[in-house]
Design a protein around this motif. Structure first.
Motif, PDB file in Angstrom:
ATOM      1  N   ILE A  28       0.858  -1.186   0.000  1.00  0.00           N
ATOM      2  CA  ILE A  28       0.000   0.000   0.000  1.00  0.00           C
ATOM      3  C   ILE A  28       0.887   1.226   0.000  1.00  0.00           C
ATOM      4  N   VAL A  29       0.751   2.039  -1.047  1.00  0.00           N
ATOM      5  CA  VAL A  29       1.666   3.158  -1.271  1.00  0.00           C
ATOM      6  C   VAL A  29       0.912   4.481  -1.186  1.00  0.00           C
ATOM      7  N   GLY A  30       1.530   5.472  -0.576  1.00  0.00           N
ATOM      8  CA  GLY A  30       0.920   6.790  -0.524  1.00  0.00           C
ATOM      9  C   GLY A  30       1.782   7.763   0.255  1.00  0.00           C
ATOM     10  N   GLN A  31       1.567   9.043   0.026  1.00  0.00           N
ATOM     11  CA  GLN A  31       2.295  10.074   0.750  1.00  0.00           C
ATOM     12  C   GLN A  31       1.782  10.144   2.187  1.00  0.00           C
ATOM     13  N   LYS A  36      -2.746   5.492   4.001  1.00  0.00           N
ATOM     14  CA  LYS A  36      -2.254   4.113   3.900  1.00  0.00           C
ATOM     15  C   LYS A  36      -2.214   3.425   5.267  1.00  0.00           C
ATOM     16  N   THR A  37      -1.819   4.160   6.307  1.00  0.00           N
ATOM     17  CA  THR A  37      -1.828   3.579   7.643  1.00  0.00           C
ATOM     18  C   THR A  37      -3.258   3.319   8.114  1.00  0.00           C
ATOM     19  N   LEU A 333       1.792  -4.319   3.624  1.00  0.00           N
ATOM     20  CA  LEU A 333       2.935  -3.450   3.875  1.00  0.00           C
ATOM     21  C   LEU A 333       2.641  -2.068   3.314  1.00  0.00           C
ATOM     22  N   THR A 334       3.074  -1.024   4.022  1.00  0.00           N
ATOM     23  CA  THR A 334       2.913   0.332   3.501  1.00  0.00           C
ATOM     24  C   THR A 334       4.288   0.945   3.231  1.00  0.00           C
ATOM     25  N   ALA A 335       4.285   1.898   2.308  1.00  0.00           N
ATOM     26  CA  ALA A 335       5.531   2.604   1.980  1.00  0.00           C
ATOM     27  C   ALA A 335       5.199   3.928   1.305  1.00  0.00           C
ATOM     28  N   ASP A 347       3.886  -2.511 -10.193  1.00  0.00           N
ATOM     29  CA  ASP A 347       2.743  -2.861 -11.039  1.00  0.00           C
ATOM     30  C   ASP A 347       1.575  -3.422 -10.236  1.00  0.00           C
ATOM     31  N   HIS A 348       1.846  -3.856  -9.014  1.00  0.00           N
ATOM     32  CA  HIS A 348       0.802  -4.515  -8.221  1.00  0.00           C
ATOM     33  C   HIS A 348       0.480  -3.776  -6.925  1.00  0.00           C
ATOM     34  N   ALA A 349       0.965  -2.545  -6.774  1.00  0.00           N
ATOM     35  CA  ALA A 349       0.741  -1.799  -5.540  1.00  0.00           C
ATOM     36  C   ALA A 349      -0.634  -1.136  -5.522  1.00  0.00           C
ATOM     37  N   ILE A 350      -1.144  -0.885  -4.305  1.00  0.00           N
ATOM     38  CA  ILE A 350      -2.355  -0.093  -4.109  1.00  0.00           C
ATOM     39  C   ILE A 350      -1.921   1.330  -3.814  1.00  0.00           C
ATOM     40  N   PHE A 351      -2.279   2.262  -4.684  1.00  0.00           N
ATOM     41  CA  PHE A 351      -1.901   3.663  -4.504  1.00  0.00           C
ATOM     42  C   PHE A 351      -3.079   4.414  -3.885  1.00  0.00           C
ATOM     43  N   VAL A 352      -3.008   4.639  -2.575  1.00  0.00           N
ATOM     44  CA  VAL A 352      -4.130   5.280  -1.894  1.00  0.00           C
ATOM     45  C   VAL A 352      -4.249   6.755  -2.258  1.00  0.00           C
ATOM     46  N   ASP A 353      -3.226   7.336  -2.840  1.00  0.00           N
ATOM     47  CA  ASP A 353      -3.318   8.725  -3.304  1.00  0.00           C
ATOM     48  C   ASP A 353      -4.385   8.882  -4.383  1.00  0.00           C
ATOM     49  N   GLN A 354      -4.761   7.768  -5.013  1.00  0.00           N
ATOM     50  CA  GLN A 354      -5.774   7.830  -6.072  1.00  0.00           C
ATOM     51  C   GLN A 354      -7.183   7.991  -5.514  1.00  0.00           C
TER      52      GLN A 354
END
Length: 373
Positions: A28-31, A36-37, A333-335, A347-354
């Motif tokens: 799970i990716v995001g600023q 993400k948390t 996992l978050t980053a 290619d397989h991450a969840i971008f919560v910024d979207q």
């Protein structure tokens, strides 16, 4: 156990968002501040009806709202199930349903969802607080001993009632003290037996996991039972009765137990390790929990790691990621940046910024994930 989907309503900054997850691993990716948390927090809340970020559930409710809702589709022993939870500022509106059954208890949900959470402060919490170490031990016993939760609950009730009588400081309360002292002793022995068995299991798993992360002799976990060793608990209670009456509470028992983490030379571990090594040790302790679930409970756990790349060098990140592959559990996992992981993860991450925090409640955002590890 697998969490397949989660629907969030008025949860933190998410007005309405639907997440679909891989059965294996999810990045799970995001600023910072993107949520993400909060996604990890929602999974943790499902299991334990509380947050790892706050002791007050109302702080999870979105700003200017009266409640939040977390729904989930899960798979338990290959059977699809649904969970529906609502937490409200008005207690009468709080809801917990499993497959529409309102008679389910939170402890039953917790049994189905063995969630292990790790973040950048885990090592500090474990090193500093006996209550956190007791929680760790209680968690391990809860998932591996079918009677432990009931025994611990009954012990706590007897302890609460005994302490209430001790605070009264009068003749009548003293005469009633044995009414609660006897069940206190009875359940204390059961709890102590379960914990001693678990300590053996913890040290056994420690010896197997330690070489993946450290060279040299393995660390030890020592159990401090909460009263003098070599003396029966009933005798210790009798000896401490004067002081119990003086202070108004029970001073000895499993509620005062602790774990000592020691080097092979029996020196305090957290005084011997660097900050980076302490973090690795905290990961080992959490990985042991997941191994217990797999080996003793014949169940898949759920691993939540918030911001794995933070405060860990590349070599230790690699050790952790490689070891995670060996654990049969669902991983989240978050980053901040997927580049910290292998390029294939992107290619397989969840971008919560979207996700828009003000999504149309009748057309929620859908974010899908597929295997990454």
């Amino acid at each position: 156990m697998v969490v397949e989907q989660i629907l969030l309503k008025q949860f933190r900054h998410f007005s309405h968002a639907l997440f679909s997850f891989s059965h294996n691993s999810n990045l799970i990716v995001g600023q910072n501040g993107s949520g993400k948390t909060s996604v990890l927090e929602s999974i943790y809340y499902l299991a334990y009806s509380k947050s790892f970020r706050s002791n007050v559930n109302r702080h999870i409710i979105a700003y200017h709202q009266e409640h939040f809702q977390v729904d989930a589709k899960i798979q338990y022993n290959l059977h699809p199930m649904t969970l529906h939870t609502v937490y409200s500022n008005h207690k009468s509106l709080n809801t917990l349903l499993l497959n529409q059954d309102k008679n389910v208890k939170q402890s039953e949900i917790a049994k189905m969802l063995p969630v292990v959470f790790i973040d950048t402060s885990t090592h500090r919490e474990f090193a500093s607080s006996p209550s956190n170490r007791r929680d760790f031990l209680n968690w391990c016993c809860f998932y591996t001993d079918a009677d432990y939760h009931s025994n611990l609950s009954k012990y706590k009730r007897a302890l609460q009632q005994r302490n209430h009588l001790l605070k009264q400081k009068n003749g009548q309360s003293s005469s009633l003290l044995s009414t609660w002292t006897e069940p206190l002793i009875f359940y204390a022995k059961k709890i102590h037996t379960s914990r001693e068995i678990m300590i053996e299991q913890l040290n056994d798993h420690m010896s197997k996991i330690w070489p993946y992360f450290f060279s040299g002799p393995c660390a030890l976990i020592d159990y401090q039972q909460g009263w003098k060793k070599g003396i029966e608990y009933a005798d210790c209670l009798a000896q401490s009765l004067h002081q119990d009456n003086l202070y108004g509470y029970t001073q000895v028992g499993p509620h005062r137990a602790d774990l000592n983490c020691l080097t092979h030379q029996k020196h305090p571990l957290f005084q011997s390790l660097s900050q980076g090594q302490q973090k690795l040790f905290a990961y080992i302790m959490k990985f042991i929990q997941l191994h217990l679930i797999t080996k003793l409970n014949q169940q898949r756990g759920i691993l939540l790691i918030d911001d794995l790349p933070a405060e860990l060098d590349a070599a230790n990140q690699t050790k952790i990621i490689e070891f995670i592959k060996t654990i049969d559990c669902q991983k989240f996992l978050t980053a901040l940046d997927p580049s910290h992981f292998r390029s294939a993860y992107t290619d397989h991450a969840i971008f919560v910024d979207q996700i828009s925090p003000n999504s149309d409640p009748y057309n929620p955002c859908k974010i899908h994930a597929s295997p990454i590890l």
